[in-house]
Structure formats: C-alpha cells, structure tokens
Enzyme design. Structure first.
Site, PDB file in Angstrom:
ATOM      1  N   CYS A 121      -0.280   1.288   7.187  1.00 25.59           N
ATOM      2  CA  CYS A 121      -0.873   1.572   5.886  1.00 25.59           C
ATOM      3  C   CYS A 121      -2.204   2.305   6.017  1.00 25.59           C
ATOM      4  CB  CYS A 121      -1.021   0.284   5.088  1.00 25.59           C
ATOM      5  SG  CYS A 121       0.594  -0.439   4.681  1.00 25.59           S
ATOM      6  N   GLU A 163       0.828  -1.209   0.000  1.00 26.69           N
ATOM      7  CA  GLU A 163       0.000   0.000   0.000  1.00 26.69           C
ATOM      8  C   GLU A 163       0.864   1.261   0.000  1.00 26.69           C
ATOM      9  OE1 GLU A 163      -2.162  -2.971   2.793  1.00 26.69           O
ATOM     10  OE2 GLU A 163      -0.109  -2.538   2.166  1.00 26.69           O
TER      11      GLU A 163
END
Length: 177
Positions: free
Chosen positions: A103, A70
C-alpha cells in the site's frame, strides 16, 4: 494514550481532523466486517474535507491479495476523478491501520499528499499475524517525497477492532511460508 508520530511538526488542526475521521472509520468497521470485509477501512478526502472515496479490505471476499483497503480506496478515487495521477487534487488518505509495504507503494505512485493512520504495523502483526512487510525508514522516505504522515491515531480503538476480528474467528489471510 499512545504517542502520535509524524514526519513533520504536529499540526493540532490536522491531528484533530484525523482523530475525528479515524474514530469514525473504526466505529464503522464492525458493519463492514459483518459484510465479509477484512478489518481495515480507508477513506480519501480532498483539502476542503469532501469525501472522495471510502473502501474496506476485500481480500477474502473477492479472493484477491491486492484488495487492501488503501488499494481499493485509491482505485475508487482514481475512477471517480478519472485519472491515475491524484497529485493535482491534494488528497489525504485516512486508514485504520498503518499501510503495508504494498500500500505504501500505491500511495506514493498515486500522488496522495498525506497519510493518517491508526494502529501501527507492529501491533497489527502482534494482534492478527498479518505480515505488514519490510518498510525501512518509510516515514522519512515519504517526507523526502512531500508526503505528510501522522500515525498511532485512535490506536486503542483500532486495536480493539482487530482483537474482535481475531476472537470472532474471522479469516486472517497470509500466505504459507
């Protein structure tokens, strides 16, 4: 079949698009793993279905604990669009597993509008031993911030990728506690 979760009423069109994309990402994982990537892949698409960025986890290959799929994908999208604020682009992030605590922060701060993920964190931790972090009530917190979340998409396929990764002896990175 695993039950899909979402922080809004499930929209079948969004879900079908996410199933197609996440299934494709999961099918690409063996190639990425063979090239020394970790077992996670993420992609960012705009509202018209155009791919903006796609990156794998590179924690081990680049010796950097921040290099989750991510994070790498958000960084690539920001570079491509020449901005730290992606909110004007109405972007969606698709990822093979539920984002970890790090993330989630990046997704929120980057201005991503929707997140679609495969394997939930509990299963990632059970299969691999990765520590996904403390994430209290994150689906509702994202909803408050206008970020749509759908999860458990193509979960079984994603779990098989993780089992294969572990069974083939690839590095499961985590700090000693």
């Amino acid at each position: 079949m695993t039950q899909i979760i979402a922080n809004e009423s499930i929209n079948q069109q969004k879900l079908q698009r996410a199933q197609k994309i996440i299934k494709q990402l999961q099918s690409e994982m063996p190639t990425y793993i063979a090239n020394n990537s970790g077992p996670f892949l993420a992609a960012i698409f705009d509202e018209d279905g155009n791919l903006i960025a796609k990156e794998a986890n590179s924690v081990v290959s680049e010796s950097c604990s921040n290099n989750h799929a991510e994070m790498n994908t958000i960084k690539a999208a920001e570079k491509k669009l020449n901005t730290y604020d992606l909110s004007a682009y109405n972007l969606s992030l698709y990822v093979t597993a539920e984002p970890c605590i790090m993330c989630l922060g990046s997704i929120m701060w980057a201005g991503i509008k929707a997140v679609y993920y495969g394997v939930p964190s509990q299963r990632v931790e059970e299969i691999t031993g990765f520590d996904e972090g403390f994430k209290p009530n994150w689906l509702n917190e994202f909803k408050k911030r206008g970020i749509t979340v759908y999860g458990n998409i193509e979960q079984e396929l994603g779990e098989q990728v993780l089992y294969d990764y572990v069974n083939k002896g690839h590095t499961v990175y985590k700090p000693n506690r």
